[in-house]
Design an enzyme around this catalytic site. Structure first.
Site, short mmCIF file in Angstrom:
data_model
loop_
_atom_site.label_atom_id
_atom_site.label_comp_id
_atom_site.label_asym_id
_atom_site.label_seq_id
_atom_site.Cartn_x
_atom_site.Cartn_y
_atom_site.Cartn_z
N ASP A 36 4.81 -0.11 0.64
CA ASP A 36 3.47 -0.13 0.16
C ASP A 36 2.70 -0.71 1.25
O ASP A 36 2.93 -1.68 1.92
CB ASP A 36 3.05 -0.78 -1.16
CG ASP A 36 1.88 -0.51 -1.71
OD1 ASP A 36 1.41 0.60 -1.85
OD2 ASP A 36 0.98 -1.58 -1.72
N GLU B 10 4.13 3.20 4.30
CA GLU B 10 2.68 4.15 3.74
C GLU B 10 1.64 3.63 4.75
O GLU B 10 1.40 2.36 4.72
CB GLU B 10 2.43 3.64 2.28
CG GLU B 10 0.90 4.27 2.08
CD GLU B 10 0.18 3.71 1.05
OE1 GLU B 10 -0.55 4.01 0.50
OE2 GLU B 10 0.37 2.31 0.84
#
Ligand code: CA
Ligand code: CA
Length: 762
Positions: free
Chosen positions: A463, A505
């Protein structure tokens, strides 16, 4: 398996025959009236054409009727055995049509013959894919949110056992990996603020349940990727709580803490923020926390010496007793619950107040109980705001600069950094990027990951990969991820021969993504969807392949074996179907493009069912329960996008050959069948694409692997178009919507609106 694709729908014109109504009572009659017809259904292509039906009967008279005028018979009555010629006119429409021919005779049950006609004006195209050998070679990953996916125990929240129960479904969808939403205990429902990296959210199950999921998934040839959120922790993580509670806590090193961020950043005392991305930007993302030895209320006496430079003193007392005159107009404000208590007037501008109190943040002096206007609020000078027992503290008012909160003895004020403008996230401190592997936070995060590697997971989704370090134009983040990947890949190799998978990401366009391939083997391709969405909504396919190939060229310059994680939308983005104006045709085409182009595709759960959702009123509206049509459907989420009512569930779509689900199933099987389509090089078609705007709605490319060559053509427009291809075509192996072809040295291919075809070349 040979199938005739003359239209979007493969018609299953299965016997609707001979069980008609209207049969007379024949009891007592020795010779019943017979009536039958062969065949029981007729299929026509789109042009005008005739076929015959053989009627067999012993009736003296039978009649034949047809429900729709586009279908005619050469006779309307007959007797005994006889043939009927059935003629259909050309189908001018865009969709298959069907009607019913009924034979009727007194004393016999009605006989019906189904007549259907496709919508194409030329012959349909034979679609003959090779049988899939069962090897999952397409590298398709399914992104699911644990809480919304499938519930096994009836509490309405998705869980690990629920996922196990749906592995057959995922298998049928051809996926070879699952990206699970964060599985650790967290403060938020979505899990992106972890409270313990070594544990699992008990709502989802136990470690045994998780292990069972990993094992069951592996038996299905499906890998498990955990979502690992390591830019920040929750404010409730014990590491942070301990760091706040104790000045000597080792966890002080885990977070980006400062008493004076601006000065510390400027002086280079925070290696994690070696440079600011934009002036003042990072310094603004700081939140203050106050620590104190005890949360028990204390008995205290405050003394206020009022002058142009007021002073406040505090002492601990055994008894709370007040004397003097009420109505002083001076207040102690310490309220977690807006507590605002008035002092008592003594003599010579002395005011006192005794009380038993607790405050999480300290106190202020006010001269109005209701107003905060200039000159009514008194606090301390910044940096000199902590009291000591019995020692007067000088106050300043809010008539000029803003006074700081007054901290009681033992309290400490500290600032912590959060990259995301929320005080709920606390950024972890990995020190200088070049040396991050030696930071205690880095080591702790890796140790926790090792636990899950030991349990059998196959990879991590990372993330906020571009937010760990703060200057987007520096190389700190790629360096960090390189070290992180290397550390865990080394550990992975203790028990596994392959490399660990990690996908980052970097929520940016491709040119900002590219440098991160220095650190990670795989990154999400957000540009893929940006360009595809534009192409679909502008009926312009001709630039797509060229764009996609340009990204790959850039990535390859950083990492030759890059894994491009292609996708439509994810849990943070409006649903693809909604962005495509709820067009089922466009959404099917988006799926077909995703599964026939380069990269390693991700499918966000529900996309294969045509889920809709926009996040205007909250991200929850992108995260609706998976519609299983049974008790495993989760009920945890109550914020559901209204358009979801129209989305058919899994059983309904399974039964519908033309459903979104079956488009995804057939194209994923195709990708798994052909190595060229799965991993082959993608090459531009020489004639169609960017420099041929005569066919701007067409996107065409080759996929090649060893001797296997395939030609993929998509029509991004709602109108049909005909293209000529000189390639030596072996046969078509997939069609979406409506395609016909006249094969020859030059093959003419007619693609209906939003249609696709995949040819295997010789
Ligand atoms: Ca559950
Ligand atoms: Ca950060």
């Amino acid at each position: 398996m040979k199938r005739l694709f003359s239209c979007a729908v493969v018609l299953l014109s299965i016997a609707v025959l001979a069980i008609g109504c209207g049969g007379d009572d024949t009891s007592g009659e020795p010779s019943a009236v017979t009536l039958s017809a062969t065949p029981s259904s007729l299929e026509f292509t789109a042009e005008s054409y005739s076929q015959s039906i053989d009627v067999s009967s012993n009736a003296a008279k039978w009649i034949v009727t047809v429900a729709d005028a586009w279908c005619q018979t050469n006779i309307t009555t007959g007797s005994g055995d006889r043939s009927i010629t059935v003629t259909v006119s050309a189908n001018p429409g865009d969709t298959t049509r069907s009607t019913t021919l009924t034979l009727r005779a007194a004393g016999a049950a009605d006989v019906t013959v189904t007549v259907s006609q496709s919508a194409e004006t030329a012959d349909g195209i034979e679609v003959e894919p090779d049988a899939w050998d069962g090897v999952k070679r397409a590298d398709i990953t399914y992104q699911l949110l644990i809480y919304s996916f499938a519930d096994s125990d009836g509490d309405g929240i998705g869980d690990f056992r629920g996922i196990i129960s749906k592995l057959d479904y995922l298998d049928e969808l051809g996926v070879s990996a699952i990206w699970l939403s964060p599985a650790h205990p967290a403060a938020s429902y979505h899990g992106y603020d972890v409270k313990d990296y070594d544990a699992l959210d008990p709502r989802y199950g136990t470690e045994q349940d998780f292990k069972a999921l990993i094992d069951a998934a592996h038996e299905h040839g499906i890998k498990i990727y955990m979502d690992y959120v390591i830019n920040h922790t929750s404010k409730e993580h014990p590491w942070f709580l301990e760091a706040l509670a104790d000045e000597t806590s080792p966890y002080r090193e885990y977070f980006v803490l400062s008493h004076d961020p601006k000065a510390d950043i400027a002086a280079g005392r925070i290696p994690m923020i070696a440079t600011e991305g934009a002036a003042g930007y990072d310094a603004g993302q700081w939140f203050s926390a106050v620590t104190q030895p005890s949360t028990e209320p204390q008995k205290l006496k405050f003394t206020l010496e009022w002058s142009s430079s007021p002073k406040l003193t505090v002492e601990q007392v055994d008894n709370v007793e007040n004397s003097g005159t009420a109505g002083s107009g001076k207040y102690l404000y310490y309220g977690d619950d807006d507590a605002c208590v008035e002092f008592y007037t003594q003599q010579d501008n002395i005011y006192t107040l005794s009380l038993e109190m607790y405050s999480s943040w300290g106190c202020l002096i006010r001269t109005s109980k209701t107003s905060w206007s200039a000159g009514t609020k008194y606090g301390a000078k910044s940096g000199a705001n902590t009291m000591e027992w019995g020692v007067p503290l000088t106050l300043i008012s809010n008539s000029g600069s803003e006074p700081a909160d007054i901290l009681l003895p033992g309290m400490e004020s500290i600032m912590y950094h959060s990259h995301f403008w929320t005080d709920w996230f606390v950024d972890l401190d990995y020190g200088a990027a070049a040396d991050c592997e030696n930071s205690p936070a880095f080591k702790a995060i890796c140790r926790s990951a090792e636990k899950w590697i030991d349990m059998g997971i196959d990879g991590l989704r990372l993330d906020a990969a571009k937010h760990v370090y703060h200057n987007a134009s520096s190389d700190e983040n790629p360096i960090f991820w390189n070290k992180f990947y290397t550390a865990l890949n080394d550990y992975f190799h203790r028990t596994r021969t392959e490399d660990i998978y990690m996908v980052g990401e970097v929520y940016s366009d491709y040119n900002e993504v590219a440098p991160y391939y220095y650190g990670l083997p795989s990154l999400f391709e957000f540009s893929y969807w940006y360009r595809l969405e534009w192409a679909l909504n502008n009926s312009t396919g001709c630039y797509l392949a060229q764009d996609l190939l340009s990204y790959r060229e850039l990535y390859a310059s950083v990492r030759p074996d890059f894994i491009e994680a292609t996708k439509l939308t994810n849990h943070d983005e409006n649903r693809a179907m909604s962005l495509l104006g709820n067009s089922v045709n466009k959404a099917k085409l988006a799926g077909a493009v995703l599964l026939t182009s380069c990269g390693s595709p991700y499918i966000y759960y529900g996309e294969e069912l045509g889920y809709v959702g926009r996040k205007d009123n909250g991200d929850e509206y992108l995260r609706s329960p998976m519609k299983w049509g049974d008790a495993s459907t989760t009920t945890y989420m109550d914020k559901i996008y209204t358009g979801m009512n129209n989305v058919k569930d899994v059983p309904a779509q399974s039964d519908d050959e033309s459903s979104m689900l079956n488009v995804y199933r057939s194209f994923s099987q195709l990708r798994n069948t052909y190595p060229a389509l799965a991993v082959g090089e993608m090459k531009l078609h020489a004639f169609y694409n960017a420099d041929n705007t005569q066919y701007k709605q067409i996107a065409a490319w080759y996929r090649e692997q060893d001797d296997q060559r395939m030609l993929v053509i998509h029509n991004f427009s709602s109108t049909a178009t005909t293209v000529s291809v000189d390639d030596e075509i072996d046969r078509a192996v997939a069609v979406l919507n409506s395609v016909s072809a006249n094969y020859g040295s030059t093959t003419t291919v007619r693609l209906g609106g939003y249609s696709s075809v995949v040819f295997l070349l010789k």
